[in-house]
Design an enzyme around this catalytic site. Structure first.
Site, PDB file in Angstrom:
ATOM      1  N   SER A 125     -14.479 -10.300 -62.376  1.00  0.00           N
ATOM      2  CA  SER A 125     -13.585 -11.408 -62.014  1.00  0.00           C
ATOM      3  C   SER A 125     -13.279 -11.537 -60.530  1.00  0.00           C
ATOM      4  O   SER A 125     -12.737 -12.559 -60.106  1.00  0.00           O
ATOM      5  CB  SER A 125     -12.263 -11.278 -62.772  1.00  0.00           C
ATOM      6  OG  SER A 125     -12.452 -11.637 -64.119  1.00  0.00           O
ATOM      7  N   SER A 144     -12.713 -14.586 -63.600  1.00  0.00           N
ATOM      8  CA  SER A 144     -11.448 -15.269 -63.755  1.00  0.00           C
ATOM      9  C   SER A 144     -10.765 -15.613 -62.436  1.00  0.00           C
ATOM     10  O   SER A 144      -9.931 -16.511 -62.381  1.00  0.00           O
ATOM     11  CB  SER A 144     -10.493 -14.407 -64.583  1.00  0.00           C
ATOM     12  OG  SER A 144     -10.175 -13.210 -63.890  1.00  0.00           O
ATOM     13  N   LYS A 166      -3.514 -13.639 -56.713  1.00  0.00           N
ATOM     14  CA  LYS A 166      -3.911 -14.023 -58.068  1.00  0.00           C
ATOM     15  C   LYS A 166      -2.691 -13.928 -58.984  1.00  0.00           C
ATOM     16  O   LYS A 166      -1.908 -12.980 -58.889  1.00  0.00           O
ATOM     17  CB  LYS A 166      -5.031 -13.107 -58.567  1.00  0.00           C
ATOM     18  CG  LYS A 166      -5.673 -13.571 -59.871  1.00  0.00           C
ATOM     19  CD  LYS A 166      -6.826 -12.654 -60.286  1.00  0.00           C
ATOM     20  CE  LYS A 166      -7.486 -13.139 -61.573  1.00  0.00           C
ATOM     21  NZ  LYS A 166      -8.564 -12.238 -62.016  1.00  0.00           N
TER      22      LYS A 166
END
Lengths: 499, 499
Positions: free
Chosen positions: B178, B154, B79
């Protein structure tokens, strides 16, 4: 009309408040492992943490906590079993994260005091300065605003930033208001900062160099009409870089405020900048509209929870209060005020005490350190304690006392020790510096001197004792100073029938 | 024969038996990325050269007989919220465009040390603020199950990369869901470990007291294997827990829940949840009962305030965490025409560099921390946080793990909620309490909703540092589901590669 200082304090009662920032002398920064050395090339002592790079996290320096607790204990504070850091949010280019990590409403040390003594018209008087809090925070970077007329960021062409200082551990020591000092407010302020500096030095937690900024003082001053029992609006004077400036800043501010009040003007709550050359202050940031720093607990750090046992252990390490120690030593050594002052200023108290503890006679110990050793140190532009140590000096002094060295020989021995020729005994051995006390060796030198100056000898024989000086001088010269002059004199006079 | 559809454990086994090489495996995944990522847009940056070099290094080590870790040579998607030295790191924001961090986050260091091959950086909502990736400054990621739908957020990039077989492993960050919400919406597995279980050093902070890094994969065992690589105390993160890492791999291999008490949270099961979600959730409970677990109902009455409190705490911390993005030291700079001052350039850059949702949260947080509002907003929110923790404490008295659906609905359409922040915030209603309490939470796929054929996530929560419990229950349920469905749920995902 203008009020001078005397008139100002006759009419108005000053109230003091002092905030002192101390840079701790830890090897690494408050929240990272970067070095803290003063004077390094700009931006060479930085890392992701103190540059506030995305993702970097702070970790509290345990040594800084220890130092802060020591300061708190020395200032008679309570040590909080639980304290936290907070974030103080504001934008400024010298602050990499745009917030300062600082303790706020949960400081580590609270409710202490420091007694200071000053000379008043009625003799020595003690004032108690209450300490509200001692807390930890990080220093910001340093900015240099180039161009523009004010030296401030507004109007500058560009600014240079050095983040070496960003994250250096700072301790802030905040007093409560100090009322009742009257006209002595400037002296109390100076005595407080002096005493505080000495305590911090004795704790070994900071370099306490005001000129380098490792000790910085902000002086809050307010005035109210004498007897009103009120508190006036305060100003906060920054940039006070020496003990003398502390005193001047406070008295100057009292005068300025008194004159404003006298002219019917109000005092503006603001920071003021002390100007070293004139002793005046110029206005800085207004504090009339309190800035909103949006403090909240620093979520990247865990609370500081020092163990009670550790605190007690630290308490045992608090040295005697420096002012009391000075008084005690001065009495023990029977030392004149002036000399004591010189010892303190030259930072020689510790080494002299050590030398005396090793058996040296106090007067000789003081004289050697303040005299010959300080002279040599001055020449070399180093600290006296970097040349020789207490053990070496004590040894030299004991050899003088036992008559094995004269003062002159002793100086040569010290020189040898400094030159790295070994201990005093080794230097004596190598350089052959023993006092010549062998009578027969001296006698031959005496006879040689008499033979060289028969007229002088004749005058001594005739009862002109002072004339012996020239002969004694010759003997001393011949023995390279290795003879005891008193002994030479005794032998010479005896030989010439005057003993 | 291993292929991109294999699990990480299978790939690791094939590597250790020399049936394939890391370079070969890495190339397979790079091929898949070039085939499908044009449609999915999971990656913001693919580090082809770096990944192949890392793979070659692992192969060389293996060939030389060097001891290497279990996941060595298996590719992973990272990420974009974690720093990787020299690799563009944006956190999905324009404001960090072009920034290449000079340091590795601790998680990246651990991945590199374990020989896990980092393919590239995955898309995310800007600064992890969002539930759909629609807030990324670099475009939305599409859900591999239906390209017209969001993959969750996210961490939608990481989840979509797994679901489209571009990587068998991924790293996510979970502040309010997330990791778990995207896992649920893409039919993959995602774990938010106990707060402090994985170092946050090098994680671009959204909300420091809630952010947690965690492993993502397609099976519970793979997630556990990755968990053990990245977890553990880090002296650079003082909020990381100094205790042994829970034995999650062993737990994931147990496949036995006999006698375990599973607590169903009353408040997260019913009103507001899509019928097909509840149906799959209840079916999973039956499977657990069939495997010997006992179901108990627990109540967490304060969860109803959790979402509101989260949207005070997280924006408050974010408003401070994001203050450092001021264009002075790195990242985007706009409006520096040589005439404007620093403050104005900061302001213009922040206006241009931050997206709408980020600005919304900065303003919200700034307001919540302001003097006069702090107690009512930030202060009350912290009290709710304590109450949520107490609810969990009480519930864990009655059950070994707690369960709920991960999200109220399956994946929604791109654009469906982007103009309604509150509707978007509700996506995280079941995941947020876990972050508030700092406990562990897992999302694993438990089937496809009858009404839309999209994946449904089953959430398992375990007490602080008892992460092994959720792995034990998760792996057992996963095995039961696979045998019920005859194949993994993800086997139903459309093949994007052929088209």
């Amino acid at each position: 009309m203008t009020l001078d200082y005397a008139a100002a304090v006759e009419k108005y009662e000053p109230t003091l408040g002092l905030e002192v920032h101390v840079e701790l002398n830890t090897k690494s920064k408050m929240f990272c492992s970067c070095a803290t050395e003063f004077g390094a090339q700009p931006n060479t002592q930085t890392c992701p943490v103190c540059l506030g790079l995305p993702g970097a996290l702070p970790v509290v320096n345990a040594k800084a906590i220890e130092s802060t607790i020591l300061i708190g204990l020395a200032l008679n504070c309570s040590i909080a079993p639980y304290s936290r850091f907070a974030r103080k949010n504001y934008f400024y280019p010298d602050m990499p994260k745009n917030f300062q990590t600082s303790q706020y409403d949960e400081p580590i040390c609270v409710n202490g005091y420091l007694d200071v003594e000053i000379e008043t018209d009625e003799g020595q008087k003690t004032f108690r300065v209450d300490i509200e809090r001692v807390h930890m925070e990080e220093d910001t970077g340093k900015s240099l605003h180039v161009g523009g007329s004010t030296g401030r960021i507004h109007g500058a062409e560009y600014s240079l930033l050095d983040y070496n200082r960003a994250g250096i551990p700072l301790v802030e020591i905040v007093t409560r208001i100090v009322p009742g000092t009257g006209k002595y407010a400037p002296q109390v302020a100076r005595a407080y900062v002096t005493e505080l500096r000495d305590i911090l030095r004795s704790l070994g937690v900071s370099d306490v160099k005001m000129e380098q900024g490792s000790l910085r003082c902000d002086a809050n001053v307010s005035l109210a009409p004498v007897g009103s029992g009120k508190l006036g609006t305060r100003s906060e004077t920054k940039n006070v870089n020496s003990l003398r400036s502390v005193e001047r800043a406070v008295s100057g501010e009292i005068e300025r405020q008194a004159n404003r009040l006298e002219n019917g003007e109000r005092i503006i709550q603001e920071t003021r900048h002390f100007l070293e050359e004139s002793g005046a202050t110029r206005p800085g940031r207004s504090k009339e509209q309190a800035e909103d720093y949006r403090y909240f607990p620093e979520p990247d750090l865990v609370p500081v929870t020092p163990d009670a046992k550790w605190i007690e252990e630290l308490r045992t390490r608090i040295p005697e209060k420096p002012s009391l120690r000075r008084k005690r030593l001065q009495a023990e050594w029977n030392c004149p005020d002036k000399e004591m002052e010189s010892l303190v200023n030259a930072e020689l108290l510790d080494v002299v005490e050590e030398t005396i503890k090793l058996g040296a006679e106090p007067t000789r110990a003081r004289t050697w350190w303040l005299g010959e050793i300080s002279r040599l140190a001055n020449e070399k532009e180093v600290a006296p304690t970097s040349l020789v140590n207490a053990v070496q000096v004590a040894e030299v002094i004991s050899l003088i006392v036992s008559g094995e060295l004269t003062d002159k020989l002793a100086r040569q021995v010290v020189e040898g020790v400094i030159a790295g020729e070994g201990s005093p005994a080794q230097v004596i051995e190598k350089r052959g510096l023993k006092v010549v006390s062998d009578d027969s060796a001296l006698m031959s030198a005496i006879e040689a001197a008499i033979a060289a100056q028969p007229d002088t000898a004749e005058r001594v024989r005739g009862g002109n004792i002072p004339a012996a000086g020239a002969l004694i001088g010759a003997v001393m010269k011949a023995t390279g100073g290795a003879a005891d002059a008193a002994k030479v004199r005794e032998l010479l006079l005896k030989h010439l029938g005057q003993g | 024969m291993t292929n991109i559809h294999s699990s990480a454990a299978e790939m690791a086994a094939a590597l250790s038996k020399n049936e394939t090489t890391s370079v070969e495996l890495t190339k397979l995944h790079l091929d898949q990325i070039s085939k499908v990522d044009g449609k999915v847009h999971a990656f913001l940056h693919v580090d082809t050269e770096g990944a192949l070099a890392q793979a070659a290094e692992v192969d060389a080590k293996r060939a030389s007989g060097e001891q290497i870790s279990p996941l060595a040579g298996v590719p992973l998607a990272l990420k974009d919220v974690l720093t990787q030295k020299g690799i563009p790191t944006t956190a999905g924001s324009k404001i960090l465009e072009g920034w290449r961090p000079p340091y590795d986050s601790t998680v990246v260091s651990k991945l590199k040390a374990a020989g896990v091959v980092i393919l590239g950086k995955t898309n995310m909502d800007e600064f992890a603020m969002g539930s759909s990736t629609e807030n990324s400054a670099y475009g939305t990621t599409q859900n591999p199950w239906d390209l017209s739908r969001i993959p969750g957020g996210s961490g939608g990039g990481s989840a979509a990369a797994l679901a489209s077989f571009q990587a068998p492993l991924a790293i996510g960050s979970d502040t309010g869901g997330s990791i778990r919400q995207p896992a649920a919406l893409t039919g993959t597995v995602g774990v938010k470990p106990t707060y402090g279980g994985v170092s946050r050093y090098g994680v671009i902070a959204y909300s420091s007291s809630l952010d947690q890094i965690g492993p993502c994969a397609r099976t519970v065992l793979d997630t556990a294997l990755l968990h053990e690589v990245i977890a553990g105390h880090d002296e650079r993160d003082s909020t990381s827990i100094n205790a042994p890492v829970p034995q999650v791999v062993a737990a994931a291999k147990k496949l036995d829940v006999k006698g375990m008490k599973i607590g169903v949270i009353k408040e997260l099961n019913g009103a507001g949840f899509q019928a097909g979600v509840i149906e799959r959730f209840n079916e999973s409970l039956d499977l657990l009962v069939a495997n010997g677990a006992e179901i108990v109902e627990v109540s967490c009455p304060n969860f109803e305030y959790a979402l509101a409190a989260y949207y005070l705490i997280a924006p408050s911390e974010a408003s401070s965490n994001l203050a450092r993005f001021d264009s002075m030291r790195y990242g985007l700079r706009v409006g520096d025409d040589g005439k404007r001052g620093a403050e104005e350039v900061m302001s213009i850059t922040r206006e241009a560099g931050f997206g709408k949702e980020v600005k919304r949260r900065i303003i919200l947080g700034t307001y919540a921390l302001s003097s006069g509002y702090y107690d009512a907003f930030y202060g009350s929110a912290q009290k709710v946080r304590t109450l949520v923790k107490q609810d969990f404490d009480a519930a864990f008295q009655m059950a070994d793990v707690l369960v709920s659906p991960v999200t109220p609905t399956t994946a929604f359409k791109i654009g469906e909620k982007s103009d309604d922040p509150v509707a978007m915030y509700l996506s995280d209603i079941a995941t947020i309490p876990v972050n508030m309490a700092g406990i562990g939470g897992m999302s694993l796929p438990c089937g496809l909703a009858a009404e839309d054929g999209l994946p449904v996530g089953f959430q398992i929560m375990s007490p602080v540092m008892q992460d092994d419990r959720m792995y034990r229950v998760g792996a057992t349920l996963e095995a039961a589901l696979v045998s019920k469905w005859g194949k993994p749920i993800l086997a139903n995902v459309p093949d994007l590669g052929g088209k």
